[in-house]
Design an enzyme around this catalytic site. Sequence first.
Site, mmCIF file in Angstrom:
data_model
loop_
_atom_site.group_PDB
_atom_site.id
_atom_site.type_symbol
_atom_site.label_atom_id
_atom_site.label_comp_id
_atom_site.label_asym_id
_atom_site.label_seq_id
_atom_site.Cartn_x
_atom_site.Cartn_y
_atom_site.Cartn_z
ATOM 1 N N GLY A 67 -49.420 61.973 -45.758
ATOM 2 C CA GLY A 67 -49.260 62.544 -47.094
ATOM 3 C C GLY A 67 -50.633 62.816 -47.666
ATOM 4 O O GLY A 67 -51.492 63.427 -47.027
ATOM 5 N N LYS B 65 -50.113 72.061 -38.952
ATOM 6 C CA LYS B 65 -50.191 70.918 -39.868
ATOM 7 C C LYS B 65 -51.115 69.895 -39.209
ATOM 8 O O LYS B 65 -50.820 69.407 -38.120
ATOM 9 C CB LYS B 65 -48.792 70.339 -40.089
ATOM 10 C CG LYS B 65 -48.750 69.131 -41.008
ATOM 11 C CD LYS B 65 -47.291 68.697 -41.216
ATOM 12 C CE LYS B 65 -47.175 67.420 -42.012
ATOM 13 N NZ LYS B 65 -45.771 66.958 -42.091
ATOM 14 N N TRP B 66 -52.239 69.602 -39.865
ATOM 15 C CA TRP B 66 -53.270 68.718 -39.292
ATOM 16 C C TRP B 66 -53.183 67.366 -39.995
ATOM 17 O O TRP B 66 -53.561 67.226 -41.143
ATOM 18 C CB TRP B 66 -54.644 69.348 -39.505
ATOM 19 C CG TRP B 66 -55.796 68.608 -38.907
ATOM 20 C CD1 TRP B 66 -56.080 67.277 -39.032
ATOM 21 C CD2 TRP B 66 -56.833 69.150 -38.094
ATOM 22 N NE1 TRP B 66 -57.227 66.957 -38.358
ATOM 23 C CE2 TRP B 66 -57.718 68.091 -37.773
ATOM 24 C CE3 TRP B 66 -57.119 70.428 -37.604
ATOM 25 C CZ2 TRP B 66 -58.860 68.273 -36.991
ATOM 26 C CZ3 TRP B 66 -58.263 70.607 -36.834
ATOM 27 C CH2 TRP B 66 -59.114 69.534 -36.530
ATOM 28 N N ASP B 67 -52.714 66.379 -39.261
ATOM 29 C CA ASP B 67 -52.438 65.065 -39.840
ATOM 30 C C ASP B 67 -53.570 64.081 -39.521
ATOM 31 O O ASP B 67 -54.405 64.325 -38.626
ATOM 32 C CB ASP B 67 -51.119 64.540 -39.239
ATOM 33 C CG ASP B 67 -50.342 63.660 -40.198
ATOM 34 O OD1 ASP B 67 -50.942 63.143 -41.150
ATOM 35 O OD2 ASP B 67 -49.128 63.484 -39.967
ATOM 36 N N ASN C 216 -53.439 59.819 -39.757
ATOM 37 C CA ASN C 216 -52.557 58.766 -40.258
ATOM 38 C C ASN C 216 -53.134 57.365 -40.338
ATOM 39 O O ASN C 216 -52.389 56.393 -40.172
ATOM 40 C CB ASN C 216 -51.277 58.744 -39.416
ATOM 41 C CG ASN C 216 -50.315 59.838 -39.841
ATOM 42 O OD1 ASN C 216 -49.906 59.880 -40.987
ATOM 43 N ND2 ASN C 216 -50.005 60.737 -38.936
ATOM 44 N N ASP D 185 -45.797 61.708 -48.637
ATOM 45 C CA ASP D 185 -44.549 61.516 -47.893
ATOM 46 C C ASP D 185 -43.430 61.124 -48.848
ATOM 47 O O ASP D 185 -42.279 61.006 -48.435
ATOM 48 C CB ASP D 185 -44.715 60.431 -46.823
ATOM 49 C CG ASP D 185 -45.315 61.001 -45.544
ATOM 50 O OD1 ASP D 185 -45.501 62.235 -45.473
ATOM 51 O OD2 ASP D 185 -45.603 60.220 -44.618
HETATM 52 C C1 DGJ Z 1 -47.295 61.593 -41.659
HETATM 53 C C2 DGJ Z 1 -46.985 62.852 -42.418
HETATM 54 O O1 DGJ Z 1 -47.239 62.670 -43.772
HETATM 55 C C3 DGJ Z 1 -45.547 63.235 -42.157
HETATM 56 O O2 DGJ Z 1 -45.209 64.377 -42.906
HETATM 57 C C4 DGJ Z 1 -45.338 63.484 -40.696
HETATM 58 O O3 DGJ Z 1 -46.069 64.600 -40.281
HETATM 59 C C5 DGJ Z 1 -45.750 62.246 -39.918
HETATM 60 N N1 DGJ Z 1 -47.064 61.806 -40.253
HETATM 61 C C6 DGJ Z 1 -45.677 62.507 -38.423
HETATM 62 O O4 DGJ Z 1 -46.144 61.465 -37.701
#
Ligand code: DGJ
Length: 725
Positions: free
Chosen positions: A523, A470-472, A474, A542
Amino acid sequence: MAIHFDEASRVFYLHSKGCTYAFGINSLGMPEHIYFGSPVGEDLSFGKYSQTGRSHVAIRTDETGKAYDLSAMPQEFHTPYGGDFHTPSLVLSYANGSRRSDFTYTGFEILEHKPALKGLPALREGQTLAVFFAAKGVKLTLSYTVSEKAAAIARSMKIENLGSTPVRVEKAHSFAFTLPNLAWKAVYLTGASGAETHWQQTSLDRGVFTLDSKRGTTSAAMNPALAVGLPETGENQGQAYGVNLIYSGSWSISADRTSYGSVRVSGGISEFDFSWLLEPGESFQTPEAVLAYSNEGFSGLSRQFHDLYRESLIPRQFVKKPRPVIINNWEGTRFLFTLEKLKGMISRVAGTGIDTFVLDDGWFGKRDDASSGLGDWFVNEKKLGGPLKDLIDFTHGKGMRFGLWFEPEMVNKDSDLYRAHPDWVIRTPEEEPVEAREQLFLDLTREEVRSFIADTVNAVIRSHEIDYVKWDCNRDMTEGYSLALPPHRQKELMHRQVLGVYDLFQRIVEANPNVLFEGCASGGSRYDPAILYYFPQVWISDQTDAPARAKIQYGASLCYPLSSQSCHVTESPNRRAKHLTPFGARADMAHLGATGYELDATKLTDEELSRIPGQVAAYRADEDLVLEGDLYRLEAPVGGSNYFAVCLVSKDKTKGKLTVMRLQENFNEPERKLFPRGLDPQVRYYVPELDRTMAGNSWMHFGICPKFPDGDYETQVYHFRKENT
Ligand code: DGJ
């Protein structure tokens, strides 16, 4: 022939499956848009509308004395000045300060195999037309790719400086075309993190309507997509056009209703704080844009996008392959997990059909909250009670595969990486960089930074048995400055960063061909076709409360196939919304995408646990509809509607599924009829939930009145099975 040039009329005809696009070269050597819509013959004429006898408008005259009003001319790209007063799609400035470019046509080429777009994701296939123009030492190439898979074409543009002095690209939209003077309405997707892809509608009146992101990333506030239709266009009837940018940085799409009533639509990289210097010999390639058409309404338009992306964009080895059914620990534990808790979660769901455990944020560096550790991609063995391998072995021992979370583009100030390389972040020399979620962007314009990240992330993946990543990502970009770029190239930063991201995706995805990557950006803040070129699925929000998710999933399906939407069953009452939602309803909504569970599995009741095998089996039985089916949206859960309803039908029409959620239980609410779509009218379908067989046309015209149990947020699912299959 898919692409044809009619020499006599100088018209290019582009025929994709289900649509024709046509433009002609007029006597000024300019490309005039002629037509986009249902397939037509090669007998169109053009050029009359912008010819003028009026004296009080700006006039451009060809060699024969024919006068043109450029403001009325529906060109395939628009440059400023020289008589055009509307929104330009291409602005170049020359060494002497002039911004006028009178491009004229020089020729064309038809390529059987689509060339790759250097450094950019794009459709992988399709016959491609390259049309050339020249002005002041600049060569302009407009590219058009037709599709055999969908009613869509892809467009991009390349600008080459063949002169001896520098040229600056101030704006370079990927496409432009003009809609005739009709009462167009726009459909688009807006929102925020946690409320992404909400369906919006407005009329396109006089003025410039603009959608954009200035955030350096795609953005949750607006998605790079615009659909337009006529007053009679609905989900399942009427003409609909759609544009969608294969791009993940700052973007804009504008619709300029001109004084002539026609609507100029163009889109691409945002002009906000952008410019790109082309030294002699250098070139600039715009991202690609997809233009789609349907005469079966907005749902029909979506089916074109879905087919196109599934056939020509999303990685082939994954796109139609059954997806893992996931248990992810994030919503259950957030950062504060223990080895015991993780093992407890895995053990609790082992044997239910859930087949992949995903360890989310918090497994690396010093990471017990968002304030530290990003960038330090080494396993925190203290927190995990031993090497990561032990947890992976444990997971395998329970018959499940293993997935891991990364956020490679970021760094916390409190990290070893930042302490070693404080200059590796995106920042101005003077100001402290603005933090968001207590983290900073790494400067991906720098090769050494990209190499470092690719090496460290690849090392973790390669040294473990990891099946899923899963590549986030943020945060948005708050600084338009790179310490590695000279002052006169600072406005290139936002786009250079995106090119750096794509390079990083490529290096990591390519090095791990068997790993399924899921995109995420708090998300759905980076949910666009470019991401789908690398990652077959995206964690789209999210917001996991099923009724709130219904709005998000509904909107996202405007352009993006359901298989690209990662949807999980989470706890109830929902963490934020506090809605009490039935376990079955949460699963029914999560089954409209790549499914999974995201909760503290140790807290599942025995009753809930006992239902999971049935839920997973139901998902698997109809997963082909999610991966390959045709989507018909029936009822949007917006604008006061109390229902969400969509119908999925297999391509061969042997099976289908209608999912409906009633949002609120209203005392004595009148019954609501729904009319399934897409079934074969002649085929007889058995619906087990109603224990009844009828012909497809009976189901579609007689309809179904769902009966819900008492209570809010209940769902009903009806399966259509071709008789005797
Ligand atoms: C934001 C993601 O949307 C979440 O699902 C989760 O992976 C968090 N980051 C983790 O920090």
